[in-house]
Design a protein around this motif. Structure first.
Motif, PDB file in Angstrom:
ATOM      1  N   ARG A   1      21.756   1.178 -15.554  1.00 23.12           N
ATOM      2  CA  ARG A   1      21.550   2.606 -15.748  1.00 23.12           C
ATOM      3  C   ARG A   1      20.931   2.884 -17.109  1.00 23.12           C
ATOM      4  O   ARG A   1      20.152   3.793 -17.250  1.00 23.12           O
ATOM      5  CB  ARG A   1      22.874   3.365 -15.625  1.00 23.12           C
ATOM      6  N   HIS A   2      21.329   2.148 -18.087  1.00 23.65           N
ATOM      7  CA  HIS A   2      20.838   2.448 -19.424  1.00 23.65           C
ATOM      8  C   HIS A   2      20.524   1.170 -20.170  1.00 23.65           C
ATOM      9  O   HIS A   2      21.390   0.322 -20.338  1.00 23.65           O
ATOM     10  CB  HIS A   2      21.869   3.272 -20.198  1.00 23.65           C
ATOM     11  N   ALA A   3      19.283   1.057 -20.632  1.00 21.16           N
ATOM     12  CA  ALA A   3      18.837  -0.183 -21.250  1.00 21.16           C
ATOM     13  C   ALA A   3      19.508  -0.454 -22.581  1.00 21.16           C
ATOM     14  O   ALA A   3      19.497  -1.600 -23.045  1.00 21.16           O
ATOM     15  CB  ALA A   3      17.318  -0.163 -21.430  1.00 21.16           C
ATOM     16  N   THR A   4      20.097   0.567 -23.220  1.00 22.63           N
ATOM     17  CA  THR A   4      20.677   0.333 -24.540  1.00 22.63           C
ATOM     18  C   THR A   4      21.794  -0.704 -24.500  1.00 22.63           C
ATOM     19  O   THR A   4      22.006  -1.420 -25.476  1.00 22.63           O
ATOM     20  CB  THR A   4      21.237   1.634 -25.139  1.00 22.63           C
ATOM     21  N   ALA A   5      22.533  -0.794 -23.386  1.00 25.81           N
ATOM     22  CA  ALA A   5      23.583  -1.812 -23.286  1.00 25.81           C
ATOM     23  C   ALA A   5      22.982  -3.208 -23.388  1.00 25.81           C
ATOM     24  O   ALA A   5      23.488  -4.079 -24.102  1.00 25.81           O
ATOM     25  CB  ALA A   5      24.350  -1.638 -21.981  1.00 25.81           C
ATOM     26  N   GLY A   6      21.882  -3.426 -22.673  1.00 26.14           N
ATOM     27  CA  GLY A   6      21.213  -4.716 -22.746  1.00 26.14           C
ATOM     28  C   GLY A   6      20.590  -4.968 -24.095  1.00 26.14           C
ATOM     29  O   GLY A   6      20.626  -6.089 -24.617  1.00 26.14           O
ATOM     30  N   TRP A   7      20.016  -3.931 -24.696  1.00 25.97           N
ATOM     31  CA  TRP A   7      19.426  -4.094 -26.030  1.00 25.97           C
ATOM     32  C   TRP A   7      20.502  -4.487 -27.040  1.00 25.97           C
ATOM     33  O   TRP A   7      20.283  -5.356 -27.888  1.00 25.97           O
ATOM     34  CB  TRP A   7      18.768  -2.794 -26.475  1.00 25.97           C
ATOM     35  N   LEU A   8      21.663  -3.854 -26.968  1.00 27.11           N
ATOM     36  CA  LEU A   8      22.744  -4.175 -27.895  1.00 27.11           C
ATOM     37  C   LEU A   8      23.229  -5.606 -27.686  1.00 27.11           C
ATOM     38  O   LEU A   8      23.474  -6.337 -28.651  1.00 27.11           O
ATOM     39  CB  LEU A   8      23.901  -3.187 -27.719  1.00 27.11           C
ATOM     40  N   ASP A   9      23.357  -6.023 -26.427  1.00 30.39           N
ATOM     41  CA  ASP A   9      23.762  -7.400 -26.146  1.00 30.39           C
ATOM     42  C   ASP A   9      22.752  -8.393 -26.717  1.00 30.39           C
ATOM     43  O   ASP A   9      23.129  -9.430 -27.285  1.00 30.39           O
ATOM     44  CB  ASP A   9      23.903  -7.611 -24.637  1.00 30.39           C
ATOM     45  N   ASP A  10      21.465  -8.083 -26.578  1.00 27.65           N
ATOM     46  CA  ASP A  10      20.422  -8.972 -27.100  1.00 27.65           C
ATOM     47  C   ASP A  10      20.509  -9.087 -28.624  1.00 27.65           C
ATOM     48  O   ASP A  10      20.414 -10.194 -29.175  1.00 27.65           O
ATOM     49  CB  ASP A  10      19.040  -8.453 -26.705  1.00 27.65           C
ATOM     50  N   ARG A  11      20.719  -7.963 -29.305  1.00 26.30           N
ATOM     51  CA  ARG A  11      20.771  -8.004 -30.771  1.00 26.30           C
ATOM     52  C   ARG A  11      22.037  -8.731 -31.248  1.00 26.30           C
ATOM     53  O   ARG A  11      22.013  -9.427 -32.262  1.00 26.30           O
ATOM     54  CB  ARG A  11      20.750  -6.584 -31.355  1.00 26.30           C
ATOM     55  N   ALA A  12      23.149  -8.558 -30.532  1.00 27.47           N
ATOM     56  CA  ALA A  12      24.378  -9.255 -30.912  1.00 27.47           C
ATOM     57  C   ALA A  12      24.226 -10.764 -30.734  1.00 27.47           C
ATOM     58  O   ALA A  12      24.923 -11.543 -31.391  1.00 27.47           O
ATOM     59  CB  ALA A  12      25.547  -8.756 -30.067  1.00 27.47           C
ATOM     60  N   ARG A  13      23.287 -11.164 -29.887  1.00 31.88           N
ATOM     61  CA  ARG A  13      23.056 -12.596 -29.676  1.00 31.88           C
ATOM     62  C   ARG A  13      22.054 -13.165 -30.686  1.00 31.88           C
ATOM     63  O   ARG A  13      22.306 -14.202 -31.303  1.00 31.88           O
ATOM     64  CB  ARG A  13      22.532 -12.826 -28.253  1.00 31.88           C
ATOM     65  N   ASP A  14      20.901 -12.452 -30.881  1.00 32.66           N
ATOM     66  CA  ASP A  14      19.865 -13.059 -31.729  1.00 32.66           C
ATOM     67  C   ASP A  14      19.893 -12.583 -33.177  1.00 32.66           C
ATOM     68  O   ASP A  14      19.187 -13.129 -34.027  1.00 32.66           O
ATOM     69  CB  ASP A  14      18.474 -12.860 -31.119  1.00 32.66           C
ATOM     70  N   CYS A  15      20.678 -11.524 -33.467  1.00 31.39           N
ATOM     71  CA  CYS A  15      20.808 -11.046 -34.853  1.00 31.39           C
ATOM     72  C   CYS A  15      22.286 -10.889 -35.205  1.00 31.39           C
ATOM     73  O   CYS A  15      22.663  -9.962 -35.949  1.00 31.39           O
ATOM     74  CB  CYS A  15      20.097  -9.704 -35.024  1.00 31.39           C
ATOM     75  N   ALA A  16      23.121 -11.759 -34.692  1.00 34.60           N
ATOM     76  CA  ALA A  16      24.578 -11.573 -34.723  1.00 34.60           C
ATOM     77  C   ALA A  16      25.126 -11.231 -36.097  1.00 34.60           C
ATOM     78  O   ALA A  16      25.938 -10.309 -36.241  1.00 34.60           O
ATOM     79  CB  ALA A  16      25.264 -12.823 -34.180  1.00 34.60           C
TER      80      ALA A  16
END
Length: 487
Positions: free
Chosen positions: A9-24
């Motif tokens: 529904r909302h891409a921000t959840a995926g964006w946040l997951d991506d940043r927590a992985r590659d910019c932890a």
């Protein structure tokens, strides 16, 4: 602990997951006087709050009054509402209660979220009547991302919903054009009830940049905002001309050594103000244009030396379009000679909600079933020699003030209702700030008048300055007004 993502529904959840992985371990949110949050820590805080919201009864599709403040808690709250699938109505928590209640009623919210007063609670049924929306999301891509209200200050608000698809497409276009990266530091300077605050967060979520939260009083003391930009090494700024004026670029621009990009919009950008910014060592100043009904950026123009060569009060060009959007100019029988109405050609417009739904459709010009939507903005413009568009006014009695539509008549009526004010007129000064030209009694107290206006009007409608003028000049051009000592 569950991640509780309303998937798709909302891409921000995926964006946040991506940043927590590659910019932890990189900083995600900084605020003076408090520990910064890394991207991994921000994600954990968002997930915890999303679980709490689910336990309180928040369902995907529910509309939530998001009473924003410049704080880490508000950032976490907005991201948690999105993660849960809620639809936030963006509001400034510092606005008058009646102003907030009217917008909550227009949007049909079911919940109220305030990070500073205990989180989520059910909306007051006595205030909202039977209009509260009860979830029932549509297909994932067309589901609402967030809600803004537009109307000016006087009329009942019109709630405009932006879809997840519209937000995703606009943020990706932003990233492609302006290329934020993990080293950027983004000041949370945008108006809390406006689209650019979504741009602040979205740019960081897509790039791993740091959101730098200013203190609540950053705009209340002269030059404090400007010193903040230099001292906190801000590199990317989204702001209005009024906010930029408060930063006092004429005195402080040479201290903004890390500032590489300023996107300025929400009202006309005067050439004099733009000229004060360009001496910053490495800045690219972009004048952006948009309306609430057409989410995010409709047009953009990189400011050059040619733009600031004219009179300081002359507005800078807004360009010809941005991404998949373009501008047209329309001649109306009721517009002054040489002035044309700005029309935005766009793949889609925001969804009208509540009792006033359908009113803004009168601004839509006919288009083919396969072509773009044509949205009539009400803004008046002229076309420059290079084909770009320059805003010169409005068709109605409304001023665009830092992204808000302010009714001149409402401000005038509020002012003349105050003891000591005989006549009043709202104008915009050469620095982009609003001024109330007023005919006053000899014993009138300007500071008290402004405080009284603050109790009657929403923040955007309160004039930055009150300038006493002679009665004979109140309706003349601003340059012919006769200012007195009391300002």
């Amino acid at each position: 602990m569950t991640t509780d993502v309303a998937m798709g529904r909302h891409a921000t959840a995926g964006w946040l997951d991506d940043r927590a992985r590659d910019c932890a371990d990189r900083p995600a949110v900084e605020i003076l006087g408090a520990p910064s949050l890394s991207w991994a820590e921000l994600r954990e805080a968002v997930i915890r709050l999303a679980d709490v919201l689910r336990g309180r009864g928040l369902r995907p599709g529910d509309r939530v009054s998001m009473r924003m403040r410049r704080s880490t808690d508000s950032v976490i709250g907005l991201l948690a509402i999105w993660r849960r699938g809620g639809v936030p109505l963006l509001l400034d928590d510092g606005s008058p209660p009646d102003w907030i209640a009217r917008r909550e009623r227009a949007a049909g919210v079911r919940w109220v979220f305030s990070a500073d007063s205990g989180g989520l609670r059910r909306a007051d049924a006595r205030t909202l009547g039977n209009s509260a929306h009860h979830g029932a999301p549509q297909d994932d891509r067309s589901s609402l991302s967030h809600i803004l209200c537009t109307s000016g200050t006087q009329a009942e608000p019109l709630a405009i919903g932006t879809s997840c698809q519209q937000l995703d497409e606009q943020m990706l276009a932003y990233v492609e054009r302006f290329a934020p990266d993990p080293g950027d530091r983004i000041a949370l300077f945008s108006g809390l009830a406006h689209d650019p605050v979504i741009r602040d967060l979205g740019a960081a979520l897509l790039s791993g940049a740091t959101i730098v939260v200013p203190p609540e009083d950053v705009f209340s003391v002269p030059r404090r905002a400007g010193r903040f930009l230099g001292e906190r090494r801000i590199s990317l700024l989204h702001c209005t001309p009024g906010t930029l004026s408060l930063a006092d670029p004429l005195r402080l621009a040479d201290t903004w050594r890390d500032l590489r990009l300023v996107l300025c919009g929400g009202s006309a950008l005067p050439a004099g103000l733009a000229a004060a910014v360009l001496p910053a060592p490495a800045v690219e100043l972009v004048n952006v244009y948009g309306v609430s009904e057409v989410p995010q950026i409709a047009s953009a123009h990189v400011v050059t030396e040619a733009d600031i060569a004219g009179p300081p009060e002359r507005s800078v060009s807004i360009g010809r379009g941005f991404g998949t959007r373009a501008l047209e100019l329309l001649k109306n029988v009721d517009t002054p000679d040489g002035q044309l109405e700005v029309v935005i050609l766009t793949p889609s417009v925001g969804r009208e909600l509540g009792d006033r739904a359908g009113e803004a459709s009168t601004s839509l010009s006919p288009s083919t079933s396969t072509g773009p939507v044509r949205f009539r903005t009400g803004d008046l413009a002229v076309r420059s020699e290079d084909g770009s568009v320059r805003i010169v006014g409005r068709r109605d009695d409304v001023l665009d003030v830092n992204g808000d539509r302010v009714s001149r008549a409402e401000v005038r009526d509020a002012a003349v209702g105050i003891d000591g004010v005989h006549e009043a007129k709202l104008v915009v000064g050469v620095d982009g700030a609003t001024e109330l030209l007023a005919v006053l009694s000899p014993d009138a107290n300007v500071a008290e008048i402004r405080r009284h206006l603050g109790r009657l009007l929403p923040p955007a409608a309160v004039p930055r300055r009150i300038v006493e003028v002679d009665r004979r000049t109140i309706d003349r051009n601003r340059k012919k007004a006769i200012p007195h000592d009391r300002t």
